[in-house]
Design an enzyme around this catalytic site. Structure first.
Site, short mmCIF file in Angstrom:
data_model
loop_
_atom_site.label_atom_id
_atom_site.label_comp_id
_atom_site.label_asym_id
_atom_site.label_seq_id
_atom_site.Cartn_x
_atom_site.Cartn_y
_atom_site.Cartn_z
N ASP A 175 -7.65 -4.98 8.62
CA ASP A 175 -7.26 -3.76 7.92
C ASP A 175 -7.15 -3.94 6.42
O ASP A 175 -6.42 -3.24 5.75
CB ASP A 175 -5.93 -3.21 8.50
N GLU A 212 0.82 -1.21 0.00
CA GLU A 212 0.00 0.00 0.00
C GLU A 212 0.86 1.26 0.00
O GLU A 212 1.94 1.28 0.60
CB GLU A 212 -0.87 0.02 1.26
P1 NAD Z 1 2.26 -10.62 13.50
O1 NAD Z 1 2.13 -11.58 12.39
O2 NAD Z 1 3.61 -10.29 14.02
O3 NAD Z 1 1.39 -11.10 14.76
C1 NAD Z 1 0.09 -11.59 14.65
C2 NAD Z 1 -0.15 -12.55 15.79
O4 NAD Z 1 -1.53 -12.95 15.75
C3 NAD Z 1 0.69 -13.83 15.71
O5 NAD Z 1 1.40 -14.03 16.91
C4 NAD Z 1 -0.36 -14.94 15.46
O6 NAD Z 1 0.00 -16.16 16.06
C5 NAD Z 1 -1.59 -14.32 16.12
N1 NAD Z 1 -2.87 -14.86 15.66
C6 NAD Z 1 -3.24 -15.18 14.39
N2 NAD Z 1 -4.51 -15.66 14.40
C7 NAD Z 1 -4.93 -15.60 15.70
C8 NAD Z 1 -6.16 -15.93 16.34
N3 NAD Z 1 -7.20 -16.42 15.66
N4 NAD Z 1 -6.26 -15.76 17.68
C9 NAD Z 1 -5.20 -15.26 18.38
N5 NAD Z 1 -4.01 -14.95 17.83
C10 NAD Z 1 -3.88 -15.10 16.49
O7 NAD Z 1 1.52 -9.29 13.01
P2 NAD Z 1 1.65 -7.82 13.61
O8 NAD Z 1 2.73 -7.06 12.91
O9 NAD Z 1 1.65 -7.89 15.10
O10 NAD Z 1 0.28 -7.21 13.11
C11 NAD Z 1 -0.94 -7.64 13.68
C12 NAD Z 1 -2.08 -7.15 12.82
O11 NAD Z 1 -2.18 -5.73 12.90
C13 NAD Z 1 -1.90 -7.47 11.34
O12 NAD Z 1 -3.13 -7.95 10.83
C14 NAD Z 1 -1.54 -6.14 10.71
O13 NAD Z 1 -1.93 -6.06 9.37
C15 NAD Z 1 -2.32 -5.19 11.59
N6 NAD Z 1 -1.80 -3.82 11.66
C16 NAD Z 1 -2.71 -2.83 11.70
C17 NAD Z 1 -2.29 -1.52 11.80
C18 NAD Z 1 -3.30 -0.41 11.89
O14 NAD Z 1 -2.93 0.75 11.79
N7 NAD Z 1 -4.54 -0.73 12.14
C19 NAD Z 1 -0.92 -1.22 11.81
C20 NAD Z 1 0.00 -2.27 11.82
C21 NAD Z 1 -0.45 -3.58 11.74
#
Ligand code: NAD
Length: 362
Positions: free
Chosen positions: A233, A62
């Site tokens: 997101d 993005e």
């Molecule tokens: P990451 O992959 O490092 O961590 C995600 C975690 O979620 C992992 O530890 C995984 O095991 C766990 N997980 C997956 N499915 C699960 C479930 N059903 N129940 C419980 N745990 C589960 O990712 P990250 O960098 O920590 O990002 C997390 C999320 O936040 C991503 O989806 C990312 O796109 C989003 N994000 C959003 C913003 C925003 O501004 N809203 C900004 C950054 C990241």
């Protein structure tokens, strides 16, 4: 001398870590929350557009641009939930801060760390307007890269000091608890999301799965809770059961983007939502009463990255924590770009050139 040296400041990952280290992460999170809030207060001056997303089977790339008329910023960011299987991150980013008057970039920076910081700072800033007063316990579901940042922002801005962690991967919760050990939290690692939400006034979901997941079901959400939904997101990537959304007062960043990417993609296109900047400026109500369920449907908006780069440009200048990049070709005589190249040795070919196969398309 054929060219002016218009050097662009560059904040590497190493420099970013040093800048955060100088102040301490909680101070940085508080400062960033203040910067984001200040820019939400002047929301109307910004150019706003939903981010430009290029979707592929396993992820998305993005571009997120905005300007306040004086400065322009954009971020390149990816979201690839399967990356962690190969030792890569789900989210990485870099960004540019530029001068609108000349169009020249002023600063290029890593933004993987900065995105985690600004996302957490924005979540905490939103919660400061929406969460129940006196909240002390947060359930944190999804204990990946964003999780510690979220926990610390809620501690720094709201005083949250009890965490209830849950992740489908128990090692992720253990790591999160270990990393946060020195920060004064009371931490419980839970065996299910149902257990995690027990006694929590705030629930943060930060899971990563390119699916319409149901991290929280309706029965898990009691009256008076604030939900900070961070992980949903992208189109087809959500975390909450739609029934929760119907019971909640929903607060969003920029509706045209959140309608496509946020939890509310599950609802009708005219379902009422409140723009967070209106709450920040006092034009709309945030939390009105104790039993209300508030939901910050966070997707991440360009103005938050602008705020983060604005903060960083100041910190880099103050601390000298930057390198300089020779990024702009800028001849002394502005129209003699070719002459500059010529004088650097790119003269005419000695013999006529045959076309060569040089462009690979794979
Ligand atoms: P990451 O992959 O490092 O961590 C995600 C975690 O979620 C992992 O530890 C995984 O095991 C766990 N997980 C997956 N499915 C699960 C479930 N059903 N129940 C419980 N745990 C589960 O990712 P990250 O960098 O920590 O990002 C997390 C999320 O936040 C991503 O989806 C990312 O796109 C989003 N994000 C959003 C913003 C925003 O501004 N809203 C900004 C950054 C990241």
């Amino acid at each position: 001398m054929d060219r002016k040296l218009n050097l662009v400041r560059f904040v590497s990952v190493d420099r970013m870590m040093r800048i955060v280290g100088r102040h301490g992460i909680e101070r940085v999170l508080t400062d960033l929350a203040a910067c984001v809030e200040a820019d939400f207060r002047r929301w109307e001056v910004f150019d706003k557009t939903a981010r430009v997303a290029s979707h592929s089977r396993d992820g998305v790339i993005e571009l997120m641009p905005t300007s306040d008329g004086r400065h322009y910023a954009f971020k390149y960011v990816n979201g690839h939930p399967l990356n962690t299987r190969d030792g890569r991150q789900t989210v990485t980013a870099f960004g540019v801060w530029a001068d609108v008057a000349t169009g020249y970039p002023l600063l290029l920076s890593e933004m993987t760390i900065l995105t985690a910081l600004r996302t957490a700072a924005t979540s905490a800033m939103a919660a400061s307007h929406l969460a129940p007063h006196g909240a002390h316990t947060m359930a944190l579901i999804g204990n990946g890269a964003q999780s510690e940042f979220q926990a610390l922002a809620f501690r720094a801005v709201l005083g949250i000091d009890r965490l209830r962690l849950y992740d489908t991967d128990p090692a992720a919760s253990t790591r999160c608890a270990h990393n946060l050990a020195g920060f004064g939290f009371e931490i419980a690692i839970c065996r299910s999301p149902d257990e995690a939400v027990l006694g929590a006034q705030i629930v943060t979901t930060a899971t990563a799965d390119k699916a319409n997941a149901t991290i929280l079901t309706d029965n898990m959400v009691g009256a008076g809770i604030h939900i900070n939904a961070v992980g949903g997101d992208c189109p087809g990537k959500t975390e909450l059961h739609a029934d929760i959304l119907r019971r909640s007062d929903i607060f969003v960043e920029y509706p045209p983007q959140t309608r496509i990417e946020g939890e509310i993609q599950q609802l009708a296109a005219d379902h009422p939502v409140t723009e967070l900047w209106r709450v920040v400026t006092g034009q709309a109500e945030g939390r009105r009463e104790a039993r209300q369920i508030t939901l910050f449907d966070s997707v991440g908006f360009a103005i938050e990255d602008f705020s983060a780069l604005r903060w960083l440009a100041g910190e880099a200048a103050r601390t000298g924590e930057y390198d300089e990049l020779d990024l702009l070709a800028d001849p002394d005589e502005p129209r003699d770009l070719f002459g500059m190249l010529l004088r650097a040795g790119a003269g005419p070919a000695v013999a006529p050139q045959r076309p060569r196969e040089v462009c690979e398309t794979r």
